[in-house]
Design a protein around this motif. Structure first.
Motif, PDB file in Angstrom:
ATOM      1  N   THR A   2       0.839  -1.141   0.138  1.00 33.15           N
ATOM      2  CA  THR A   2      -0.165  -0.100  -0.090  1.00 33.15           C
ATOM      3  C   THR A   2       0.910   1.292  -0.009  1.00 33.15           C
ATOM      4  OG1 THR A   2      -0.043  -0.074   2.379  1.00 33.15           O
ATOM      5  CG2 THR A   2      -1.735  -1.277   1.370  1.00 33.15           C
ATOM      6  N   LEU A   3       0.318   2.310  -0.599  1.00 35.52           N
ATOM      7  CA  LEU A   3       0.982   3.552  -0.386  1.00 35.52           C
ATOM      8  C   LEU A   3       0.217   4.549   0.510  1.00 35.52           C
ATOM      9  CD1 LEU A   3       0.946   4.328  -4.075  1.00 35.52           C
ATOM     10  CD2 LEU A   3       2.956   3.379  -2.932  1.00 35.52           C
ATOM     11  N   SER A   4       1.044   5.444   1.330  1.00 35.05           N
ATOM     12  CA  SER A   4       0.502   6.289   2.095  1.00 35.05           C
ATOM     13  C   SER A   4       0.438   7.633   1.669  1.00 35.05           C
ATOM     14  CB  SER A   4       1.399   6.159   3.580  1.00 35.05           C
ATOM     15  OG  SER A   4       2.690   6.670   3.419  1.00 35.05           O
ATOM     16  N   THR A   5      -0.624   8.440   2.084  1.00 35.99           N
ATOM     17  CA  THR A   5      -0.575   9.785   1.645  1.00 35.99           C
ATOM     18  C   THR A   5       0.106  10.762   2.535  1.00 35.99           C
ATOM     19  OG1 THR A   5      -3.014   9.352   0.736  1.00 35.99           O
ATOM     20  CG2 THR A   5      -2.346  11.800   0.950  1.00 35.99           C
ATOM     21  N   GLN A   6       0.927  11.545   2.232  1.00 31.28           N
ATOM     22  CA  GLN A   6       1.699  12.430   2.573  1.00 31.28           C
ATOM     23  C   GLN A   6       1.452  13.897   2.115  1.00 31.28           C
ATOM     24  OE1 GLN A   6       5.933  10.840   3.241  1.00 31.28           O
ATOM     25  NE2 GLN A   6       5.185   9.063   3.543  1.00 31.28           N
ATOM     26  N   TYR A   7       2.204  14.843   2.853  1.00 27.83           N
ATOM     27  CA  TYR A   7       1.851  16.177   2.249  1.00 27.83           C
ATOM     28  C   TYR A   7       3.486  16.596   2.261  1.00 27.83           C
ATOM     29  CZ  TYR A   7      -2.911  15.709   2.368  1.00 27.83           C
ATOM     30  OH  TYR A   7      -4.258  15.282   2.044  1.00 27.83           O
ATOM     31  N   LEU A   8       3.803  17.296   1.235  1.00 26.13           N
ATOM     32  CA  LEU A   8       5.271  17.614   0.944  1.00 26.13           C
ATOM     33  C   LEU A   8       5.330  18.994   0.606  1.00 26.13           C
ATOM     34  CD1 LEU A   8       6.420  14.803  -1.478  1.00 26.13           C
ATOM     35  CD2 LEU A   8       6.286  14.815   1.440  1.00 26.13           C
ATOM     36  N   ASN A   9       6.253  19.717   0.995  1.00 23.94           N
ATOM     37  CA  ASN A   9       6.653  21.111   0.454  1.00 23.94           C
ATOM     38  C   ASN A   9       7.027  21.432  -0.859  1.00 23.94           C
ATOM     39  OD1 ASN A   9       6.216  22.273   3.222  1.00 23.94           O
ATOM     40  ND2 ASN A   9       8.083  21.652   3.912  1.00 23.94           N
ATOM     41  N   GLY A  10       6.136  22.062  -1.580  1.00 28.38           N
ATOM     42  CA  GLY A  10       6.638  22.488  -3.053  1.00 28.38           C
ATOM     43  C   GLY A  10       7.264  23.794  -2.939  1.00 28.38           C
ATOM     44  N   TRP A  41      -0.953   6.860 -11.496  1.00 29.90           N
ATOM     45  CA  TRP A  41      -0.019   6.202 -11.344  1.00 29.90           C
ATOM     46  C   TRP A  41       0.089   4.870 -10.141  1.00 29.90           C
ATOM     47  CZ3 TRP A  41       2.960   7.442 -15.460  1.00 29.90           C
ATOM     48  CH2 TRP A  41       2.884   8.706 -15.688  1.00 29.90           C
ATOM     49  N   SER A  42      -1.194   4.975  -9.680  1.00 26.49           N
ATOM     50  CA  SER A  42      -1.255   3.988  -8.502  1.00 26.49           C
ATOM     51  C   SER A  42      -0.706   2.566  -8.706  1.00 26.49           C
ATOM     52  CB  SER A  42      -2.778   3.973  -8.011  1.00 26.49           C
ATOM     53  OG  SER A  42      -3.358   5.153  -7.709  1.00 26.49           O
ATOM     54  N   LYS A  43      -1.070   1.732  -9.874  1.00 24.04           N
ATOM     55  CA  LYS A  43      -0.693   0.395 -10.073  1.00 24.04           C
ATOM     56  C   LYS A  43       0.683   0.509 -10.218  1.00 24.04           C
ATOM     57  CE  LYS A  43      -5.157  -1.135 -11.896  1.00 24.04           C
ATOM     58  NZ  LYS A  43      -5.843  -1.594 -12.996  1.00 24.04           N
ATOM     59  N   ALA A  44       1.132   1.416 -11.029  1.00 23.89           N
ATOM     60  CA  ALA A  44       2.697   1.408 -11.378  1.00 23.89           C
ATOM     61  C   ALA A  44       3.537   1.589 -10.167  1.00 23.89           C
ATOM     62  CB  ALA A  44       3.055   2.381 -12.596  1.00 23.89           C
ATOM     63  N   ALA A  45       2.987   2.483  -9.264  1.00 26.62           N
ATOM     64  CA  ALA A  45       3.706   2.802  -8.150  1.00 26.62           C
ATOM     65  C   ALA A  45       3.978   1.656  -7.129  1.00 26.62           C
ATOM     66  CB  ALA A  45       3.169   3.946  -7.268  1.00 26.62           C
ATOM     67  N   ARG A  46       2.847   1.061  -7.274  1.00 31.70           N
ATOM     68  CA  ARG A  46       2.567  -0.173  -5.905  1.00 31.70           C
ATOM     69  C   ARG A  46       3.657  -1.492  -6.711  1.00 31.70           C
ATOM     70  NH1 ARG A  46      -3.062   1.365  -5.391  1.00 31.70           N
ATOM     71  NH2 ARG A  46      -3.641  -0.334  -7.092  1.00 31.70           N
ATOM     72  N   SER A  47       3.584  -1.603  -7.866  1.00 34.32           N
ATOM     73  CA  SER A  47       4.329  -2.624  -8.402  1.00 34.32           C
ATOM     74  C   SER A  47       5.690  -2.391  -8.211  1.00 34.32           C
ATOM     75  CB  SER A  47       4.047  -2.550  -9.889  1.00 34.32           C
ATOM     76  OG  SER A  47       4.828  -3.488 -10.693  1.00 34.32           O
ATOM     77  N   LEU A  48       6.222  -1.091  -8.281  1.00 34.44           N
ATOM     78  CA  LEU A  48       7.721  -0.830  -8.175  1.00 34.44           C
ATOM     79  C   LEU A  48       7.999  -0.897  -6.736  1.00 34.44           C
ATOM     80  CD1 LEU A  48       8.317   2.126 -10.746  1.00 34.44           C
ATOM     81  CD2 LEU A  48       8.805  -0.269 -10.752  1.00 34.44           C
ATOM     82  N   VAL A  49       7.179  -0.391  -5.901  1.00 37.35           N
ATOM     83  CA  VAL A  49       7.320  -0.682  -4.436  1.00 37.35           C
ATOM     84  C   VAL A  49       7.566  -2.113  -4.073  1.00 37.35           C
ATOM     85  CG1 VAL A  49       6.558  -0.202  -2.110  1.00 37.35           C
ATOM     86  CG2 VAL A  49       6.281   1.520  -3.750  1.00 37.35           C
ATOM     87  N   ASP A  50       6.709  -2.732  -4.562  1.00 35.16           N
ATOM     88  CA  ASP A  50       6.906  -4.351  -4.287  1.00 35.16           C
ATOM     89  C   ASP A  50       8.267  -4.895  -4.805  1.00 35.16           C
ATOM     90  OD1 ASP A  50       4.380  -4.656  -3.028  1.00 35.16           O
ATOM     91  OD2 ASP A  50       3.191  -5.130  -4.984  1.00 35.16           O
ATOM     92  N   LEU A  56       7.144   8.005  -5.207  1.00 30.83           N
ATOM     93  CA  LEU A  56       6.490   9.273  -4.754  1.00 30.83           C
ATOM     94  C   LEU A  56       5.513   9.628  -6.073  1.00 30.83           C
ATOM     95  CD1 LEU A  56       9.293   9.567  -3.600  1.00 30.83           C
ATOM     96  CD2 LEU A  56       8.377  11.777  -2.443  1.00 30.83           C
ATOM     97  N   ALA A  57       4.328   9.513  -5.842  1.00 31.77           N
ATOM     98  CA  ALA A  57       3.381   9.979  -7.049  1.00 31.77           C
ATOM     99  C   ALA A  57       2.611  11.167  -6.638  1.00 31.77           C
ATOM    100  CB  ALA A  57       2.108   8.960  -7.284  1.00 31.77           C
ATOM    101  N   LEU A  58       2.996  12.403  -7.086  1.00 27.29           N
ATOM    102  CA  LEU A  58       2.651  13.686  -6.618  1.00 27.29           C
ATOM    103  C   LEU A  58       1.262  14.081  -7.408  1.00 27.29           C
ATOM    104  CD1 LEU A  58       6.012  15.485  -7.276  1.00 27.29           C
ATOM    105  CD2 LEU A  58       5.174  14.448  -5.127  1.00 27.29           C
ATOM    106  N   ASP A  59       0.587  14.902  -6.559  1.00 28.34           N
ATOM    107  CA  ASP A  59      -0.438  15.596  -7.204  1.00 28.34           C
ATOM    108  C   ASP A  59       0.113  16.841  -7.546  1.00 28.34           C
ATOM    109  OD1 ASP A  59      -2.794  14.170  -7.157  1.00 28.34           O
ATOM    110  OD2 ASP A  59      -3.261  14.803  -5.279  1.00 28.34           O
ATOM    111  N   LEU A  60       0.166  17.360  -9.067  1.00 25.19           N
ATOM    112  CA  LEU A  60       0.917  18.553  -9.351  1.00 25.19           C
ATOM    113  C   LEU A  60      -0.045  19.875  -8.549  1.00 25.19           C
ATOM    114  CD1 LEU A  60       1.507  18.426 -12.905  1.00 25.19           C
ATOM    115  CD2 LEU A  60       2.956  17.886 -11.089  1.00 25.19           C
ATOM    116  N   ARG A  61       0.621  21.018  -8.514  1.00 22.88           N
ATOM    117  CA  ARG A  61      -0.338  22.201  -7.632  1.00 22.88           C
ATOM    118  C   ARG A  61      -1.458  22.320  -8.610  1.00 22.88           C
ATOM    119  NH1 ARG A  61       2.360  27.712  -7.345  1.00 22.88           N
ATOM    120  NH2 ARG A  61       4.390  26.532  -6.280  1.00 22.88           N
ATOM    121  N   GLY A  62      -2.820  22.613  -7.854  1.00 20.86           N
ATOM    122  CA  GLY A  62      -3.752  23.006  -8.464  1.00 20.86           C
ATOM    123  C   GLY A  62      -4.417  21.840  -8.953  1.00 20.86           C
ATOM    124  N   HIS A  63      -4.166  20.641  -8.403  1.00 19.26           N
ATOM    125  CA  HIS A  63      -4.647  19.320  -8.957  1.00 19.26           C
ATOM    126  C   HIS A  63      -4.703  18.547  -7.734  1.00 19.26           C
ATOM    127  CE1 HIS A  63      -3.126  20.633 -12.739  1.00 19.26           C
ATOM    128  NE2 HIS A  63      -3.784  19.729 -13.522  1.00 19.26           N
TER     129      HIS A  63
END
Length: 279
Positions: A2-10, A41-50, A56-63
């Motif tokens: 699983t992936l966890s949702t985090q908040y990062l500084n842009g 990117w959910s499936k791709a990111a989970r596969s690579l984590v495995d 890190l799959a980002l939401d771009l600003r404004g999205h």
């Protein structure tokens, strides 16, 4: 995994990201296209984590769940600044995987940087010379429903008209990742309307020239993944990128349009996983 949702500084905004894996492991940063979210990117990111990667799959600003620009600035440079702010927090230069807007941001960030920014670059259906009609098609869709939708089925109808070749899901509930229910009882796409109205952006011609110049300065391993049925990246556009970055690898994904990962996620995953194994 699983992936966890985090908040990062842009850059002067807070960005939302789905993150997984050991931060000290080889890192992959995913950047979606305009009008999409990190969920692309959910499936791709989970596969690579495995497989042992840090993703890190980002939401771009404004999205998505990332903060909107307080001054309505969605120029190319602020997206690059956001990416650099995230990369600066990592233990090592990452592999950048960017689609459309995210790919243009990644290409420019790498090609215009005086310091090593990334270990490798994956461009997903984005090249310096894109088809203006294909880009207008995307922008027309994003601008087409400022009044929102009364139901999820109405939103699903709009998506089906925009991407007629993609099989329609049995339920529209998945669209809730991309819509927001507001106080008026209607569903609206997850992006800031100012994203499509920002007058600070350069023209397509100026952006294409800037991307060409950046591509000439890319010396890290690079992969172009093109949707074979894309209306944005032509064969000629792909060939031009390969001339600008002679060492780049190239994969054409049959049955995929501009949204390659969404159309053929299985083939897309195979392409980037093979590329990453060879680094």
């Amino acid at each position: 995994m699983t992936l966890s949702t985090q908040y990062l500084n842009g850059y002067q905004v807070t960005l939302c990201a789905d993150v997984g894996g050991d931060p000290k492991a080889p890192t992959v940063v995913f950047l979606h296209g305009g009008g999409q979210t990190r969920h692309s990117w959910s499936k791709a990111a989970r596969s690579l984590v495995d497989q042992g990667f840090h993703c890190l799959a980002l939401d771009l600003r404004g999205h998505g769940e990332s903060e909107w620009s307080g001054n309505g600035d969605y120029s190319t440079n602020v997206f690059i600044a956001d990416l650099k702010a995230v990369v600066a927090t990592l233990h090592q230069p990452p592999v950048l995987v960017g689609a459309s807007l995210g790919g243009a941001t990644s290409l420019l960030a790498v090609g215009e940087s005086n310091q090593p920014l990334a270990k490798a670059l994956v461009l997903v259906d984005v090249v310096p010379r894109m088809d203006p009609e294909g880009i207008r098609h995307i922008r027309d869709f994003m601008r087409g429903t400022p009044q929102g939708f009364a139901t999820l089925d109405d939103a699903a109808d709009a998506v089906a008209a925009y991407i007629p070749g993609r099989p329609r899901p049995s339920s529209p509930q998945g669209l809730l990742k991309n819509l927001r229910l507001k106080d008026d009882g209607r569903y609206y796409w997850h992006w800031d309307p100012q994203f499509q109205n920002d007058n600070s952006r350069t023209s397509m011609g100026e952006l294409f020239t800037r991307m060409e110049n950046a591509a000439r300065c890319v010396h890290i391993p690079t992969l172009l993944v093109r949707g074979k049925q894309s209306d944005v990246v032509s064969l000629e556009g792909a060939q031009q990128l390969l001339e600008l970055i002679p060492h780049a690898q190239y994969v054409d994904v049959e049955g995929a349009g501009h949204m390659v990962a969404g159309d053929r996620n299985d083939v897309f995953n195979q392409a980037i996983e093979g590329f990453l194994r060879d680094l």
